[in-house]
Scaffold this active site. Structure first.
Site, mmCIF file in Angstrom:
data_model
loop_
_atom_site.group_PDB
_atom_site.id
_atom_site.type_symbol
_atom_site.label_atom_id
_atom_site.label_comp_id
_atom_site.label_asym_id
_atom_site.label_seq_id
_atom_site.Cartn_x
_atom_site.Cartn_y
_atom_site.Cartn_z
ATOM 1 N N TYR A 49 -10.467 45.956 39.979
ATOM 2 C CA TYR A 49 -10.229 44.771 39.135
ATOM 3 C C TYR A 49 -8.756 44.527 38.824
ATOM 4 O O TYR A 49 -7.914 45.314 39.209
ATOM 5 C CB TYR A 49 -11.119 44.748 37.902
ATOM 6 C CG TYR A 49 -11.055 45.854 36.869
ATOM 7 C CD1 TYR A 49 -10.006 46.728 36.749
ATOM 8 C CD2 TYR A 49 -12.114 45.984 35.957
ATOM 9 C CE1 TYR A 49 -9.990 47.703 35.768
ATOM 10 C CE2 TYR A 49 -12.116 46.951 34.967
ATOM 11 C CZ TYR A 49 -11.050 47.805 34.874
ATOM 12 O OH TYR A 49 -11.036 48.761 33.912
ATOM 13 N N GLU A 50 -8.496 43.390 38.206
ATOM 14 C CA GLU A 50 -7.111 42.920 37.977
ATOM 15 C C GLU A 50 -6.318 42.819 39.281
ATOM 16 O O GLU A 50 -5.125 43.087 39.305
ATOM 17 C CB GLU A 50 -6.370 43.841 36.989
ATOM 18 C CG GLU A 50 -6.921 43.851 35.592
ATOM 19 C CD GLU A 50 -6.700 42.541 34.843
ATOM 20 O OE1 GLU A 50 -5.772 41.800 35.177
ATOM 21 O OE2 GLU A 50 -7.490 42.275 33.919
ATOM 22 N N GLY A 51 -6.979 42.429 40.341
ATOM 23 C CA GLY A 51 -6.356 42.386 41.668
ATOM 24 C C GLY A 51 -6.585 43.706 42.360
ATOM 25 O O GLY A 51 -6.106 44.741 41.892
#
Lengths: 597, 597
Positions: free
Chosen positions: B441-443
């Site tokens: 997550y978050e890229g």
């Protein structure tokens, strides 16, 4: 979740085009009558069908539902009983078993492929026949004729399943300190008492009886590993006429809550004066278990390959379907909002890492399986001795290297899915959770590395290692002028030299400082595995090259390009591993306990 | 499961003895009044208490119970509501927030340590304040004064929590193609309609209100990433007097079944003409999100460090207690049946790999956090610009390198336990399952690597990279005659040169062939991370050496020996990574799609 497709083309490529398995089968008297290329092909085809059609569809539901324990009974997930029935009736449990007791007598090089499909489709299920086959092997090698006649046929045909009861709460790696006791009875049987944990498929509802092979200590046994005996303890006693008799005093106390393989039952087994029979000689139980261990450990490596293949298939399908962002080389899919993610270099890197390891690992399995077949069936004592040495050397590598890389591969396969990879629905996270156990059971991968470095390499002064090194060196010498492999011969020779150098240096360092063995072990096993896969990739290039010219399927040209990726982007790790090993064990042994924190 | 112990000694070592955090705080006007060494120390102490005493005890039960969804309402696991209350009342949510709106104004170098403890004790819980703090940051940087005054105080004090609503079923990495719409209303508000997925803590019962920051498209928005706007959408509208008003038309449609972080709610959020307010300028929403991203991404790296620390603590405790087999140097525990496994070289290798990465990562977090503080608080424009460049460069490394190594570390920590590591009871498998999300997550970490290699390195011709390289080179030049670091200066210079060389070569290769960026990215990020940790380990050696002479605690001598292990057994990977990058991207880009299989 994407479907499972049996990788038959790659298996046939390995058996027929790389390893000339039909030639080996024909040359070995014990095999020449039971298998020929047509039979083998039909077996692969049928195994592929049962894996894809029967086992894969209950893999995810099996994980969600899990096995349930109630009052000592274990209920399997929906569909498992029926699948087991189908599986058993197809004769798959006894595929590699001795025909004298109802087995099909197939070579491991073929059985290994079948196992990969079963495990790749449903690892939790696959453990049951795997453990049964393992128990059969130990029984076959060490049991009395009476025990063999009584138990093997019904285990081969799946009516009864098998379990291996080794671990106790305080004794895992160190089986020398087990506490389970065996008291001799007057009738030649023994009364077994104690508690075993982590017993895979120790109790369930799929087979009529469960045959436990149990490690226990006789009253007069010496301390340590040389005082352990092996006993056969059936869930139900078996009458003279082979019908089931009294319920034995072995019972499942509970199931473990675990990270994965939820479709399989991991049991605490309690023995309370359960009736058992000695398998093999008193106090030689650990030896008897090790007979089976080479097969089981290879089997665990195979589980890794199966899982990696499944993860790759899913990831590839997703990478072709999922559209997200544009190719760095401009839109490839201009009529859609974005390109399929397979155009992105980093997604390709992930897929190729998966493909290179999965196919390299399948080749490695087949290579080891052929040595196992040679060891089992060769009549020439020298050929047999060489094969025994190769099997001893390569087995820990197959177990640990292939499962370590399998976890990497499954983690990558999950990563290709982005956020969706973390969600249960897509199945990729299950493969990670399931595969994780393969690095732990049947001897942790650290223990495999110690076995390789300590017993198999340093223990005989590099004698077994020379067998392997010569096999690779012979190949290099014989093929160095083949233009098909011209790009790879020198890098292969370089990595072999790297491995040979550190082998020599660790053997030297261990002389007088045995801690150097454990300090080098894991990196050494990794380096060994990379070297072996490099060797096998060159052989695959050599076989694929002539067919690549007119290849429209992409299979053969894909082999050539995957090999290029392996040498360019994976094999460089060997340099780091060698340097790390050469730096020695001082940095880990110098620590005082307080300094760890 | 072993207890969680706050690693306060190591945090103080970093802040006071390596990075002179008090000196930096005193030098920055925005910080000099809010923090001093005594305050900082008290904060660490209290944070350690709440992590160990309040959050860690509900970590395992939270995983087992999970969040439950019913009719749009989400119920959190037992104890979460009470823990949240305690946490909010302690002022921890607004620890780094702007004092003008009720925040505590603490520097990131300190807040990062607090976050590590919270996340290490309970990652599922820790996500809630982490996302709230992130939402506050975006609101603070881009929201109108009215919005800030209305929302920030109650978010800082935890009465309300925050959520970031970005992803849609078809749009994850590629936010340019989102479909959620925002229609302007006459009163200055907007009507938001659409569906968002993977919304962490999007709905729950711990806070009175939930403030969603939502990406959506205005009617006249241009296609792609330049047509995205950011809106604030509260679960309950807020009246003039700050009391809660009408329930907004945003609702949780379901929770995802996922691999881990079960204690947190991962929501599908439905917007049906929900009322929202524009944050920042129209069509500049993605920019506004990126303001917050540097913090969030560092926060995810911190989650990795927290989990790695927890796994190490457990593994170390187990390695000291579990007895199994004998040391290769003879019995160390002759009165017991076996030695504690910490005597075995391979167990030491595992523990040291964990320790080296965890402590190296904590140092890296602190290093980046100091640059963030510099970027936020420095008054000198040149110092600020340099700090901005460093933050931009180092953030993707902190996010991806630290979480990749955190997964490795947690997997190793599970392996130390053998079979017990696979069992839920011991907690090590939960850390693996929880940590796995941090790579996604978050890229995803692949996206981080592309950000580093593409935007942050190639995109400015290596300008940011020079800032980092100069920082390391300056250190080398200034300290090359210090006998304390004599063994490490040359290897550090070598790895910096290795990194600089491949930086230059990728910049060159990418000119005309942009695919080379993606092909190199992940290996490059890994090499960058290793180089940064090597640099920080040398600085730790330098600080520890003078104190090691009279060290009876083992802390300082342990630092010296861990550095030795890092250089001997981990840093060699840099050679392989550089070689792999130099081999270029041809092997991955040459593939036709059919050749993947």
């Amino acid at each position: 979740m994407a479907d499972y497709k049996a990788p038959l083309q790659d298996m046939r490529f390995l058996l027929n085009e790389i390893f000339d398995a039909p030639g080996q089968w024909a040359s070995l008297p014990g095999l020449s009558e039971s298998v020929d290329p047509e039979t083998a092909d039909a077996i692969l085809e049928e195994a592929g069908k049962i894996a894809a059609g029967t086992l894969a569809p209950i893999n995810q539901s099996g994980d969600e539902q899990g096995c349930q324990w109630k009052d000592g009974e274990v209920t399997t997930p929906d569909g498992f009983k029926e699948a087991y029935q189908t599986f058993a009736e197809g004769g798959w449990v006894g595929l590699g078993g001795d025909p004298n007791y109802g087995g099909m007598g197939m070579p491991k090089s073929l059985v290994g492929q079948v196992e990969e499909m079963m495990q790749g489709a449903n690892m939790a299920f696959g453990l049951c026949p795997m453990l049964t086959a393992g128990a059969c092997l130990a029984l076959h090698a060490h049991g009395s004729e009476e025990l063999k006649e009584k138990y093997l046929p019904k285990m081969y045909d799946g009516t009864w399943s098998g379990a291996m009861d080794l671990t106790e709460p305080h004794a895992g790696t160190d089986l020398g300190i087990i506490r389970t006791k065996a008291k001799p009875n007057d009738d030649g049987s023994y009364s077994i008492s104690g508690t075993k944990i982590f017993i895979t498929w120790g109790e369930h509802d799929m087979a009529e009886n469960i045959i436990h092979l149990v490690l226990a200590k006789l009253p007069d046994a010496p301390a340590g590993p040389k005082g352990i005996s092996l006993f056969l303890v059936p869930k139900y006693e078996v009458n003279e006429d082979d019908s089931l008799g009294a319920r034995n005093n072995v019972s499942c106390g509970s199931l473990e809550e675990k990270m994965g393989i939820h479709g399989s039952a991991t049991c605490v087994m309690n023995y309370d004066d359960a009736r058992g029979w000695l398998v093999g000689e008193p106090n030689k139980g650990l030896m008897a278990m090790f007979t089976m261990m080479n097969y089981e450990r290879l089997g665990v490596g195979i589980q890794g390959v199966g899982a990696a293949e499944a993860s790759y298939q899913h990831a590839l399908a997703y990478a072709r379907e999922r559209i997200q962002s544009r190719s760095p080389n401009g839109p490839q899919n201009p009529d859609k909002q974005a390109d399929p993610i397979i155009v992105h270099p980093d997604v390709r890197r992930m897929l190729l890492k998966m493909k290179a390891h999965t196919e390299g690992s399948r080749a490695f399995i087949t290579y080891v399986a052929q040595w196992l077949d040679q060891a089992k069936f060769a009549e020439d004592p020298e050929a047999k001795e060489k094969a025994d040495g190769m099997v001893a050397l390569l087995t820990p590598v197959a177990k640990a290297f292939l499962t370590d890389r399998a976890l990497d591969t499954c983690v990558i396969g999950q990563q290709v899915y982005g956020g969706h990879g973390y969600i249960r629905e897509w199945g990729q996270e299950q493969l990670v959770r399931d595969t994780r156990i393969t690095q732990i059971y049947e001897g942790t991968n650290g223990i495999q590395a110690m076995d390789l470095m300590g017993r198999k390499v340093v223990g005989n002064g590099g004698k077994f290692f020379e067998l392997f090194a010569n096999d690779v060196a012979d190949y290099i010498n014989a093929n160095q002028d083949d233009p098909a492999v011209a790009d790879y011969i020198q890098p292969l020779a370089a990595v072999l030299e790297r491995l040979s150098d550190v082998t020599e240096s660790v053997i030297k360092a261990a002389d007088g400082n045995p801690a150097e063995i454990g300090a080098a072990a894991v990196d050494y096993l990794d380096l060994f595995g990379l070297t072996a896969e490099a060797y096998l990739w060159v052989r695959m290039v050599q076989a694929a090259a002539p067919k690549a010219e007119n290849d429209t399927s992409g299979f053969y040209t894909g082999k050539l390009k995957t090999a290029r990726f392996f040498f360019d982007r994976i094999l460089p790790q060997s340099v780091a591993l060698a340097e790390s090993i050469r730096n020695g064990g001082d940095s880990m042994m110098a620590f005082d306990e307080a300094e760890f924190g």
